[in-house]
Motif scaffolding. Sequence first.
Motif, PDB file in Angstrom:
ATOM      1  N   ALA A   1     -28.666 -53.004 -38.457  1.00 53.62           N
ATOM      2  CA  ALA A   1     -27.615 -53.353 -39.410  1.00 53.62           C
ATOM      3  C   ALA A   1     -26.268 -53.476 -38.725  1.00 53.62           C
ATOM      4  O   ALA A   1     -25.462 -54.356 -39.056  1.00 53.62           O
ATOM      5  CB  ALA A   1     -27.560 -52.320 -40.528  1.00 53.62           C
ATOM      6  N   TRP A   2     -26.003 -52.579 -37.747  1.00 54.92           N
ATOM      7  CA  TRP A   2     -24.707 -52.626 -37.067  1.00 54.92           C
ATOM      8  C   TRP A   2     -24.548 -53.906 -36.259  1.00 54.92           C
ATOM      9  O   TRP A   2     -23.470 -54.484 -36.193  1.00 54.92           O
ATOM     10  CB  TRP A   2     -24.537 -51.416 -36.157  1.00 54.92           C
ATOM     11  N   LEU A   3     -25.664 -54.398 -35.670  1.00 50.68           N
ATOM     12  CA  LEU A   3     -25.606 -55.638 -34.899  1.00 50.68           C
ATOM     13  C   LEU A   3     -25.409 -56.839 -35.825  1.00 50.68           C
ATOM     14  O   LEU A   3     -24.686 -57.773 -35.496  1.00 50.68           O
ATOM     15  CB  LEU A   3     -26.882 -55.812 -34.083  1.00 50.68           C
ATOM     16  N   GLU A   4     -26.032 -56.787 -36.991  1.00 52.49           N
ATOM     17  CA  GLU A   4     -25.843 -57.854 -37.968  1.00 52.49           C
ATOM     18  C   GLU A   4     -24.391 -57.921 -38.420  1.00 52.49           C
ATOM     19  O   GLU A   4     -23.842 -59.013 -38.615  1.00 52.49           O
ATOM     20  CB  GLU A   4     -26.766 -57.611 -39.164  1.00 52.49           C
ATOM     21  N   THR A   5     -23.755 -56.752 -38.565  1.00 53.96           N
ATOM     22  CA  THR A   5     -22.338 -56.711 -38.943  1.00 53.96           C
ATOM     23  C   THR A   5     -21.463 -57.308 -37.854  1.00 53.96           C
ATOM     24  O   THR A   5     -20.520 -58.057 -38.118  1.00 53.96           O
ATOM     25  CB  THR A   5     -21.910 -55.267 -39.227  1.00 53.96           C
ATOM     26  N   VAL A   6     -21.785 -56.970 -36.604  1.00 55.98           N
ATOM     27  CA  VAL A   6     -21.012 -57.501 -35.474  1.00 55.98           C
ATOM     28  C   VAL A   6     -21.162 -59.016 -35.377  1.00 55.98           C
ATOM     29  O   VAL A   6     -20.181 -59.747 -35.176  1.00 55.98           O
ATOM     30  CB  VAL A   6     -21.457 -56.822 -34.156  1.00 55.98           C
ATOM     31  N   LEU A   7     -22.386 -59.494 -35.540  1.00 57.36           N
ATOM     32  CA  LEU A   7     -22.628 -60.938 -35.442  1.00 57.36           C
ATOM     33  C   LEU A   7     -21.949 -61.712 -36.561  1.00 57.36           C
ATOM     34  O   LEU A   7     -21.590 -62.879 -36.391  1.00 57.36           O
ATOM     35  CB  LEU A   7     -24.129 -61.215 -35.463  1.00 57.36           C
ATOM     36  N   SER A   8     -21.762 -61.056 -37.702  1.00 56.03           N
ATOM     37  CA  SER A   8     -21.123 -61.740 -38.837  1.00 56.03           C
ATOM     38  C   SER A   8     -19.671 -62.110 -38.535  1.00 56.03           C
ATOM     39  O   SER A   8     -19.091 -62.957 -39.221  1.00 56.03           O
ATOM     40  CB  SER A   8     -21.189 -60.865 -40.087  1.00 56.03           C
ATOM     41  N   ILE A   9     -19.084 -61.489 -37.500  1.00 55.96           N
ATOM     42  CA  ILE A   9     -17.711 -61.838 -37.110  1.00 55.96           C
ATOM     43  C   ILE A   9     -17.620 -63.304 -36.690  1.00 55.96           C
ATOM     44  O   ILE A   9     -16.587 -63.967 -36.878  1.00 55.96           O
ATOM     45  CB  ILE A   9     -17.229 -60.916 -35.968  1.00 55.96           C
ATOM     46  N   SER A  10     -18.717 -63.831 -36.155  1.00 54.02           N
ATOM     47  CA  SER A  10     -18.720 -65.226 -35.715  1.00 54.02           C
ATOM     48  C   SER A  10     -18.556 -66.194 -36.879  1.00 54.02           C
ATOM     49  O   SER A  10     -18.244 -67.373 -36.679  1.00 54.02           O
ATOM     50  CB  SER A  10     -20.014 -65.543 -34.966  1.00 54.02           C
ATOM     51  N   GLN A  11     -18.758 -65.727 -38.105  1.00 56.38           N
ATOM     52  CA  GLN A  11     -18.643 -66.591 -39.282  1.00 56.38           C
ATOM     53  C   GLN A  11     -17.198 -66.756 -39.755  1.00 56.38           C
ATOM     54  O   GLN A  11     -16.924 -67.631 -40.578  1.00 56.38           O
ATOM     55  CB  GLN A  11     -19.474 -66.020 -40.430  1.00 56.38           C
TER      56      GLN A  11
END
Length: 256
Positions: free
Chosen positions: A194-204
Amino acid sequence: MIHTANTKATKTKTGLLRSPSLTVARLTLAGYLRSGWMWGEFVVVVVFLAALFFPYLESTAYFNGTTIFSLGALAILGPTIMVRQATSARAYLLLARLTSRAAYSRGLMLTAALLRIPLYAFFLALVLLAHRLTDPTASTLFWGAVGIIPITILVAVLTVALCTPMATRLKRIYFLAWVALVLFSFKPIFAIPAWLETVLSISQIPLWPVAECYTLSVTGNADLFSLLGLLLIACYCILIALVAGYWLEKRELLLY
């Protein structure tokens, strides 16, 4: 005094029309028109009509939503072909006569951006004349256009900036890597923490203005966020034009 003011206004208007960027835009548009590819874009719009609106009637929200994706795809294909034609060996002669190479990239972007308007108007006219919408109203069509046209213009401007000779192959790879990261962050193809998904969402985050314009076109509800999204898209276009001009200024064209 009135005669003098009119003369100055005429000279200013003439000077603007003869500016390097507008001159490049006019020459590019003329060449694109002669090649026949521009008419091909209008033919593709007719194909979109047949594929998306037959045999069933659709809502205005459906039209606005699908138009963003269909004309957005055309905003990639058309400018790519246009730039390819406009950057042949003959372009060296024009580049040699310009005081700034950046005017060339701006002219290409201006042509690509302006063509998005008649293409949208043509698509809308076809849909309305064919009576393919169940609930067309002036309000929904107006806000749909306000949301759709800026997005397609942004896509066209970005496409020109990523074409050769403005961008190098490495820059295109970086951009496509970001696009792949954004798509993965929307819908991961395998399980991630979940933490990695949150970090990757920054690219949006850079896509927020586009999302707001999309929402505006589909819902027809204008608010402060949608207007801010429109403003940011305009800023994106200006920033892209500046960056592409800088790339072209620094590019060694002998390597192209």
